[in-house]
Design a protein around this motif. Structure first.
Motif, short mmCIF file in Angstrom:
data_model
loop_
_atom_site.label_atom_id
_atom_site.label_comp_id
_atom_site.label_asym_id
_atom_site.label_seq_id
_atom_site.Cartn_x
_atom_site.Cartn_y
_atom_site.Cartn_z
N LEU A 27 -24.41 161.23 52.49
CA LEU A 27 -24.63 161.67 51.12
C LEU A 27 -25.52 160.68 50.36
CD1 LEU A 27 -23.69 164.01 49.24
CD2 LEU A 27 -21.89 162.48 48.44
N VAL A 28 -25.22 159.41 50.52
CA VAL A 28 -26.01 158.38 49.84
C VAL A 28 -27.46 158.42 50.32
CG1 VAL A 28 -26.28 155.89 49.51
CG2 VAL A 28 -23.99 156.91 49.46
N GLU A 29 -27.65 158.58 51.63
CA GLU A 29 -29.00 158.69 52.17
C GLU A 29 -29.74 159.86 51.54
OE1 GLU A 29 -30.59 158.65 56.67
OE2 GLU A 29 -29.67 160.56 56.08
N GLY A 30 -29.03 160.99 51.39
CA GLY A 30 -29.66 162.17 50.80
C GLY A 30 -30.06 161.95 49.35
N GLY A 75 -21.35 165.34 61.51
CA GLY A 75 -21.91 165.40 60.17
C GLY A 75 -23.41 165.61 60.11
N ALA A 76 -24.01 166.07 61.20
CA ALA A 76 -25.46 166.24 61.20
C ALA A 76 -25.91 167.20 60.10
CB ALA A 76 -25.92 166.77 62.56
N TYR A 77 -26.98 166.80 59.38
CA TYR A 77 -27.60 167.61 58.32
C TYR A 77 -26.71 167.76 57.09
CZ TYR A 77 -30.00 168.73 62.63
OH TYR A 77 -30.61 168.64 63.84
N TYR A 78 -25.62 167.01 57.05
CA TYR A 78 -24.70 167.08 55.93
C TYR A 78 -25.42 166.73 54.63
CZ TYR A 78 -20.87 165.29 52.98
OH TYR A 78 -20.02 165.02 51.96
N SER A 79 -26.15 165.61 54.63
CA SER A 79 -26.80 165.18 53.40
C SER A 79 -27.85 166.17 52.94
CB SER A 79 -27.43 163.79 53.57
OG SER A 79 -28.52 163.83 54.47
N ASP A 80 -28.58 166.76 53.90
CA ASP A 80 -29.60 167.73 53.50
C ASP A 80 -28.97 168.93 52.80
OD1 ASP A 80 -31.96 166.51 54.23
OD2 ASP A 80 -31.87 167.22 56.29
N ALA A 81 -27.89 169.44 53.37
CA ALA A 81 -27.24 170.60 52.75
C ALA A 81 -26.70 170.25 51.37
CB ALA A 81 -26.11 171.10 53.65
N ALA A 82 -25.99 169.13 51.28
CA ALA A 82 -25.35 168.75 50.01
C ALA A 82 -26.37 168.39 48.95
CB ALA A 82 -24.41 167.57 50.26
N CYS A 83 -27.30 167.54 49.30
CA CYS A 83 -28.25 167.05 48.30
C CYS A 83 -29.29 168.09 47.94
CB CYS A 83 -28.90 165.76 48.79
SG CYS A 83 -27.69 164.45 49.06
N ASP A 100 -21.70 164.86 35.76
CA ASP A 100 -22.60 166.02 35.82
C ASP A 100 -22.34 166.84 37.08
OD1 ASP A 100 -24.39 165.47 33.47
OD2 ASP A 100 -24.70 163.61 34.60
N PHE A 101 -22.05 166.17 38.18
CA PHE A 101 -21.71 166.83 39.45
C PHE A 101 -20.49 166.13 40.03
CE2 PHE A 101 -26.16 167.99 39.06
CZ PHE A 101 -26.18 169.30 39.51
N VAL A 102 -19.57 166.92 40.56
CA VAL A 102 -18.40 166.39 41.25
C VAL A 102 -18.40 166.98 42.66
CG1 VAL A 102 -15.88 166.25 41.32
CG2 VAL A 102 -17.09 166.21 39.11
N THR A 103 -18.41 166.11 43.66
CA THR A 103 -18.35 166.59 45.04
C THR A 103 -16.99 166.22 45.62
OG1 THR A 103 -19.21 164.60 46.14
CG2 THR A 103 -20.83 166.14 45.21
N THR A 104 -16.48 167.09 46.47
CA THR A 104 -15.17 166.85 47.07
C THR A 104 -15.29 166.89 48.59
OG1 THR A 104 -14.74 169.22 46.70
CG2 THR A 104 -13.75 167.68 45.17
#
Length: 443
Positions: free
Chosen positions: A22-25, A313-321, A84-88
């Motif tokens: 997530l941080v990377e994204g 977790g592959a592509y996790y950051s791309d989807a989330a961010c 502004d955004f809350v992620t869980t």
């Protein structure tokens, strides 16, 4: 959304091994997604991991030369104020609870999996009350924020939010669709941005209705490739080959989780073998996480390690961010997310949660209508939707009888007798996390 001094993002479950993704994204998108504060929140039991992953996050931001303030907190209320955004991305009961979800059903020759079948049911039971509590806090502390839920079972959780709260600014998210797109691109030996897939279904029950390369339909070619053994799966799902004739008859792109429903016997055999030889997936992940957190402790590490992809977790950051970026910037691009149906899928109630391609705007996802599923898959999707709805109702009300019905109607559970036996053993195993349930005295 008007933000003068940058965005405040809160991640609940911030001590997760996924957080570096997530941080990377966020770092990659800083030019268009100006985050001022990132709050990583966890519970006391997760404090050690929170501190480890939080320090890595700080090093990553410093290495990138960005002025994102990283805050680590065990105080959810403190973190949520004016977000502004809350992620869980949390797991009630942590990996020990997942191991029980996976191992107990195997005793009854039923698949044990964290988001499907009995395991998914009990993960929902543990998760939904916590999500509802978070929403109550958000109503007081950040009423204009968007809730982006990655916590599984994402479809059931999204369903519960729509049906049992008044919170509307919520989107459920999964990395399965983007993973499918990347695997098709690899299969076709092209860049992923040349591939488009018409996604529709439910979380972990999503189909590619059509696949396009540069706008030209290629689903038959993709299916043909899959019949030669080039299947697609994930780190947590056994790569059992599809039957070629079945795939051709289906003429849709199945997701990796469909193996649990179409290849149940083979998956159960494989799962029992793996559990005996290596442990359940949760037990394997516990070892992976130990290795990851040892890596995260390294003060010279300033980027997400490649080993994280083994965690699933592959592509996790791309989807989330991508999702957060698109809402913030009102981009109008197309992404598959979990949202309210609104008639996009004809055979699913309009007020139910579905996973479908949407146009992403500042006002949230706008589902793209597909008409309806082919009759070949319509019944299975409807059955899983019934399971999700009854399960969500049981999770909120604590109704034992509804819980039994939910367990029984899941297609991975063969009978009400076995359903009840599994249900009672899992209730006992998870009783510390299920205070809403009280078994009737006449049962």
């Amino acid at each position: 959304m008007t933000v003068q001094n940058g965005l405040k993002v809160v991640t609940i479950g911030g001590g997760s091994s996924y957080t570096p993704e997530l941080v990377e994204g966020f770092i990659k998108r800083y030019d268009t997604l100006p985050i001022r504060e990132l709050w990583l929140v966890d519970i006391p039991e997760g404090e050690e991991k929170l501190n480890i992953v939080g320090e890595l996050a700080k090093r990553m931001v410093k290495e990138a030369g960005l002025s994102i303030d990283i805050h680590l907190s065990l105080n959810r209320e403190e973190a949520l104020k004016d977000a502004d955004f809350v992620t869980t991305q949390f797991r009630v009961g942590m990996l020990d609870a997942r191991a029980k979800d996976e191992r107990i059903p195997l005793k009854y020759d039923v698949i044990g999996q964290e988001t499907n079948g009995p395991g998914g049911l009990f993960k929902g039971f543990r998760t939904i009350p916590v999500i509802i509590d978070i929403i109550k806090d958000m109503e007081r502390l950040c009423p204009d924020a968007w809730l982006i839920n990655f916590t599984n079972p994402a479809g059931m959780v999204t369903e519960a939010i729509y049906r049992h709260t008044n919170w509307k600014k919520v989107v459920g998210l999964c990395n399965v669709p983007i993973g499918m797109k990347m695997k098709v691109a690899k299969m076709m030996e092209v860049d992923a941005d040349r591939i488009h897939i018409d996604f529709a279904g439910l979380n972990h029950m999503i189909f590619g209705l059509n696949v396009y390369l540069d706008g030209e339909p290629i689903i038959e070619k993709v299916i043909e490739e899959m019949t030669t053994g080039k299947g697609m799966t994930m780190e947590n799902i056994a790569n059992i080959e599809w039957d070629a004739d079945f795939l051709k008859g289906l003429n849709l792109l199945p997701c990796p989780y469909h193996r649990y429903y179409y290849k149940t016997d083979e998956m159960l055999t494989e799962e029992k073998k793996e559990a005996e030889e290596k442990g359940t997936r949760a037990e394997v992940v516990q070892k992976l996480e130990e290795q990851l957190f040892e890596l995260y402790k390294d003060e010279t590490l300033r980027e997400k390690p490649e080993q994280l992809e083994k965690r699933g977790g592959a592509y996790y950051s791309d989807a989330a961010c991508n999702l957060i970026n698109s809402i913030f910037n009102d981009t109008g691009d197309i992404q598959p997310v979990n949202t309210i149906n609104q008639g996009a899928i004809a055979s699913i109630p309009t007020d139910s949660a579905v996973e479908v391609n949407c146009i992403i705007t500042k006002n949230g996802p706008k589902p793209i209508a597909i008409g309806d599923f082919p009759v070949t898959v319509r019944g299975l999707v409807q059955q899983i939707k019934s399971f999700e709805r009854v399960a969500a109702e049981a999770a909120v009300t604590g109704d034992y009888n509804q819980a039994l019905v939910a367990m029984t109607i899941n297609p991975l559970v063969p009978s009400d007798k076995i359903a009840k036996e599994i249900l009672d053993e899992m209730f006992e195993a998870h009783k510390d996390y299920l205070p809403q349930f009280k078994k009737p005295t006449n049962v």
